[in-house]
Design a protein around this motif. Structure first.
Motif, PDB file in Angstrom:
ATOM      1  N   SER A 259      -8.988  -7.938  -6.291  1.00 55.49           N
ATOM      2  CA  SER A 259      -8.041  -7.392  -7.265  1.00 55.49           C
ATOM      3  C   SER A 259      -8.372  -5.956  -7.624  1.00 55.49           C
ATOM      4  O   SER A 259      -7.484  -5.175  -7.992  1.00 55.49           O
ATOM      5  CB  SER A 259      -8.032  -8.258  -8.533  1.00 55.49           C
ATOM      6  OG  SER A 259      -7.593  -9.569  -8.247  1.00 55.49           O
ATOM      7  N   GLU A 260      -9.633  -5.595  -7.531  1.00 53.17           N
ATOM      8  CA  GLU A 260     -10.047  -4.229  -7.827  1.00 53.17           C
ATOM      9  C   GLU A 260      -9.731  -3.277  -6.672  1.00 53.17           C
ATOM     10  O   GLU A 260      -9.569  -2.073  -6.880  1.00 53.17           O
ATOM     11  CB  GLU A 260     -11.552  -4.198  -8.123  1.00 53.17           C
ATOM     12  CG  GLU A 260     -11.946  -4.959  -9.394  1.00 53.17           C
ATOM     13  CD  GLU A 260     -13.451  -5.047  -9.576  1.00 53.17           C
ATOM     14  OE1 GLU A 260     -14.173  -4.630  -8.638  1.00 53.17           O
ATOM     15  OE2 GLU A 260     -13.904  -5.534 -10.622  1.00 53.17           O
TER      16      GLU A 260
ATOM     17  N   GLN B  14       0.817  -1.210   0.000  1.00 55.19           N
ATOM     18  CA  GLN B  14       0.000   0.000   0.000  1.00 55.19           C
ATOM     19  C   GLN B  14       0.851   1.259   0.000  1.00 55.19           C
ATOM     20  O   GLN B  14       0.362   2.344  -0.329  1.00 55.19           O
ATOM     21  CB  GLN B  14      -0.959   0.004   1.202  1.00 55.19           C
ATOM     22  CG  GLN B  14      -0.322   0.323   2.541  1.00 55.19           C
ATOM     23  CD  GLN B  14       0.288  -0.893   3.202  1.00 55.19           C
ATOM     24  OE1 GLN B  14       0.763  -1.813   2.552  1.00 55.19           O
ATOM     25  NE2 GLN B  14       0.281  -0.894   4.524  1.00 55.19           N
TER      26      GLN B  14
ATOM     27  N   GLY C  39       3.117   1.545  -4.098  1.00 54.90           N
ATOM     28  CA  GLY C  39       2.422   2.095  -5.252  1.00 54.90           C
ATOM     29  C   GLY C  39       2.941   1.554  -6.568  1.00 54.90           C
ATOM     30  O   GLY C  39       3.232   0.379  -6.708  1.00 54.90           O
ATOM     31  N   LYS C  40       3.088   2.445  -7.544  1.00 53.36           N
ATOM     32  CA  LYS C  40       3.476   2.011  -8.883  1.00 53.36           C
ATOM     33  C   LYS C  40       4.923   1.558  -8.969  1.00 53.36           C
ATOM     34  O   LYS C  40       5.353   1.004  -9.988  1.00 53.36           O
ATOM     35  CB  LYS C  40       3.226   3.141  -9.880  1.00 53.36           C
ATOM     36  CG  LYS C  40       4.029   4.404  -9.594  1.00 53.36           C
ATOM     37  CD  LYS C  40       3.651   5.498 -10.568  1.00 53.36           C
ATOM     38  CE  LYS C  40       4.444   6.784 -10.278  1.00 53.36           C
ATOM     39  NZ  LYS C  40       4.057   7.864 -11.191  1.00 53.36           N
TER      40      LYS C  40
ATOM     41  N   PRO D 218      -3.915  -3.441  -4.631  1.00 52.40           N
ATOM     42  CA  PRO D 218      -2.929  -3.469  -5.713  1.00 52.40           C
ATOM     43  C   PRO D 218      -2.115  -4.760  -5.678  1.00 52.40           C
ATOM     44  O   PRO D 218      -1.734  -5.233  -4.617  1.00 52.40           O
ATOM     45  CB  PRO D 218      -2.042  -2.256  -5.424  1.00 52.40           C
ATOM     46  CG  PRO D 218      -2.200  -2.007  -3.951  1.00 52.40           C
ATOM     47  CD  PRO D 218      -3.621  -2.397  -3.633  1.00 52.40           C
ATOM     48  N   PHE D 219      -1.896  -5.335  -6.846  1.00 57.87           N
ATOM     49  CA  PHE D 219      -1.025  -6.502  -6.997  1.00 57.87           C
ATOM     50  C   PHE D 219      -1.551  -7.750  -6.307  1.00 57.87           C
ATOM     51  O   PHE D 219      -0.790  -8.649  -5.972  1.00 57.87           O
ATOM     52  CB  PHE D 219       0.393  -6.185  -6.490  1.00 57.87           C
ATOM     53  CG  PHE D 219       0.888  -4.840  -6.912  1.00 57.87           C
ATOM     54  CD1 PHE D 219       1.168  -4.583  -8.240  1.00 57.87           C
ATOM     55  CD2 PHE D 219       1.032  -3.815  -6.002  1.00 57.87           C
ATOM     56  CE1 PHE D 219       1.598  -3.338  -8.645  1.00 57.87           C
ATOM     57  CE2 PHE D 219       1.460  -2.564  -6.389  1.00 57.87           C
ATOM     58  CZ  PHE D 219       1.751  -2.319  -7.728  1.00 57.87           C
ATOM     59  N   TYR D 220      -2.864  -7.815  -6.090  1.00 58.53           N
ATOM     60  CA  TYR D 220      -3.405  -9.013  -5.434  1.00 58.53           C
ATOM     61  C   TYR D 220      -3.158 -10.261  -6.281  1.00 58.53           C
ATOM     62  O   TYR D 220      -2.894 -11.341  -5.742  1.00 58.53           O
ATOM     63  CB  TYR D 220      -4.910  -8.841  -5.186  1.00 58.53           C
ATOM     64  CG  TYR D 220      -5.519  -9.990  -4.404  1.00 58.53           C
ATOM     65  CD1 TYR D 220      -5.414 -10.043  -3.013  1.00 58.53           C
ATOM     66  CD2 TYR D 220      -6.168 -11.041  -5.059  1.00 58.53           C
ATOM     67  CE1 TYR D 220      -5.942 -11.094  -2.296  1.00 58.53           C
ATOM     68  CE2 TYR D 220      -6.707 -12.098  -4.340  1.00 58.53           C
ATOM     69  CZ  TYR D 220      -6.593 -12.117  -2.966  1.00 58.53           C
ATOM     70  OH  TYR D 220      -7.117 -13.175  -2.256  1.00 58.53           O
TER      71      TYR D 220
END
Length: 401
Positions: free
Chosen positions: A332-333, A189, A192-193, A336-338
């Motif tokens: 997944s929505e 979390q 991020g990117k 992130p990255f689930y």
């Protein structure tokens, strides 16, 4: 050589366990391979095993007593945070909650504004003389705690001081690295990117010897588990007939490696029409779980039929728990990255199962994802062994849900 006298590492029993086993193994190996320089090997070779076990037991007992009774004050570490104050609150809470010996001495704000922060509990320092702060406050470590720390936001003198301390060998770490070392979780979390820059995938995912060994033990344990299941099934069938009054087994679609679906097999623990209103999360003390189903869950006996899934290769003994497709899509929505969990086989037990609390909220799912990603990144022999030991403890003390 095995860092048993590294005080920082000696404060963590998981690391001590690995180092003690390595040390004793090498000692016993030298004993066995140097008969000309050591006493003759005993006629009963089983005594060598007793020798190994007695050394491991004695060392672990002493180390546990040392960590618990003697060493706590030795492992206090004072850290200075450098980062944007807007992100510091979550970071301070996460670091101090994970290890009471990890003390945040204060922070230097690299952002443009102070923001909403509790200054009474945490001292604010100016970035004018970093070396003086380190010496005066007896700082052991500097943590760069934000991805927003950029050269234009940090004064030239601070960057110069950081570089000077780094050259002198002073520990300067990234927040994600510290968080991972303290919590055994990957802080997705906060990354991020830039996730894939931090998430260096485990070499064990491509280590053929490790993968072969893992599959060998999967097959071995699944055969033993299925034999136990055959012996257990008649007993469960009889109790289920009078208690649950329905089918003995149930199958359900789950997401496996490479996001491919498979059918998981378990002993039924819920009412026959448990999802008459559609898929829903299982909860703690779920009213849909039958009385006998609660016993099966607490003892983990409902998981025994999954050894079939392990035998055919859908699952492994250790890995992230397989989730239902509908929930994978939902999570997944939000997280992130689930879907990164699906680069390895799902497991009967795993790092998230033995470390995270039971729950079905967004926070619980995020915590489990962090543990799963940590396992994928660091998976190996000793982490697998650690998970198995904790799993046996869970079963022994009926911590299952």
């Amino acid at each position: 050589m095995f860092e048993l006298y590294d005080l920082q590492k000696a404060s963590r029993f998981e690391i001590v366990l690995k180092n003690v086993i390595l040390t004793v193994s090498v000692t016993v190996l030298f004993f066995m391979l140097t008969p000309f320089y050591s006493p003759s090997l005993p006629e009963n070779r089983l005594q060598i095993l007793f020798f190994f076990l007695s050394m491991v037991s004695a060392l672990l007992l002493w180390r546990y007593a040392y960590i618990t009774l003697i060493s706590s004050p030795r492992f206090y570490k004072k850290a200075l945070l450098i980062g944007d104050v807007s992100e510091l609150r979550l970071m301070v809470e996460a670091l101090q909650k994970s290890d009471p010996n990890y003390v945040i001495a204060g922070y230097i704000n690299t952002g443009k504004k102070d923001g909403d922060f509790d200054y009474e509990k945490l001292q604010k320092f100016e970035a004018t003389n970093l070396k003086h702060i380190v010496d005066d406050q007896h700082i052991n470590e500097i943590v760069v705690a934000s991805s927003k720390v950029k050269s234009k936001e940090v004064t030239a003198s601070l960057l110069k001081d950081l570089n000077s301390l780094l050259i002198q060998g002073f520990p300067i770490k990234d927040y994600t690295q510290v968080y991972e070392n303290l919590t055994y979780r990957v802080p997705v979390q906060h990354i991020g990117k830039d996730f894939y820059k931090f998430f260096l995938f485990s070499r064990s995912n491509h280590n053929k010897f490790y993968l072969f060994s893992l599959r060998f033990f999967d097959v071995l344990f699944s055969v033993i588990g299925l034999l136990f299941c055959i012996l257990l099934t008649p007993v469960v069938f009889i109790i289920n007939f009078f208690s649950n009054r329905g089918s003995l087994f149930y199958t359900q679609a789950r997401v496996g490696k490479n996001a491919k679906n498979f059918r998981i097999v378990k002993f039924r623990t819920m009412l026959e029409d448990a999802e008459i209103n559609g898929p829903q999360w299982a909860e703690k003390n779920d009213y849909r779980i039958t009385s006998f189903g609660k016993f099966l869950r607490r003892t983990r006996l409902d998981e025994i039929p999954q050894f079939y899934n392990i035998l055919v290769g859908d699952m492994s003994i250790i890995g992230p728990r397989p989730e239902r497709p509908v929930f994978v899509k939902e999570l997944s929505e939000k997280l992130p990255f689930y879907k990164t969990r699906h680069i390895v086989k799902p497991g009967l037990t795993g790092w998230a199962q033995v470390k995270a609390n039971y729950g079905s909220s967004y926070i619980d799912s995020l915590e489990k994802l962090q543990y799963d990603l940590y396992y994928i990144k660091h998976r190996g022999l000793f982490l697998d062994l650690n998970i198995l030991i904790k799993t046996f403890s869970t079963i022994l003390f009926f911590r299952g849900q």
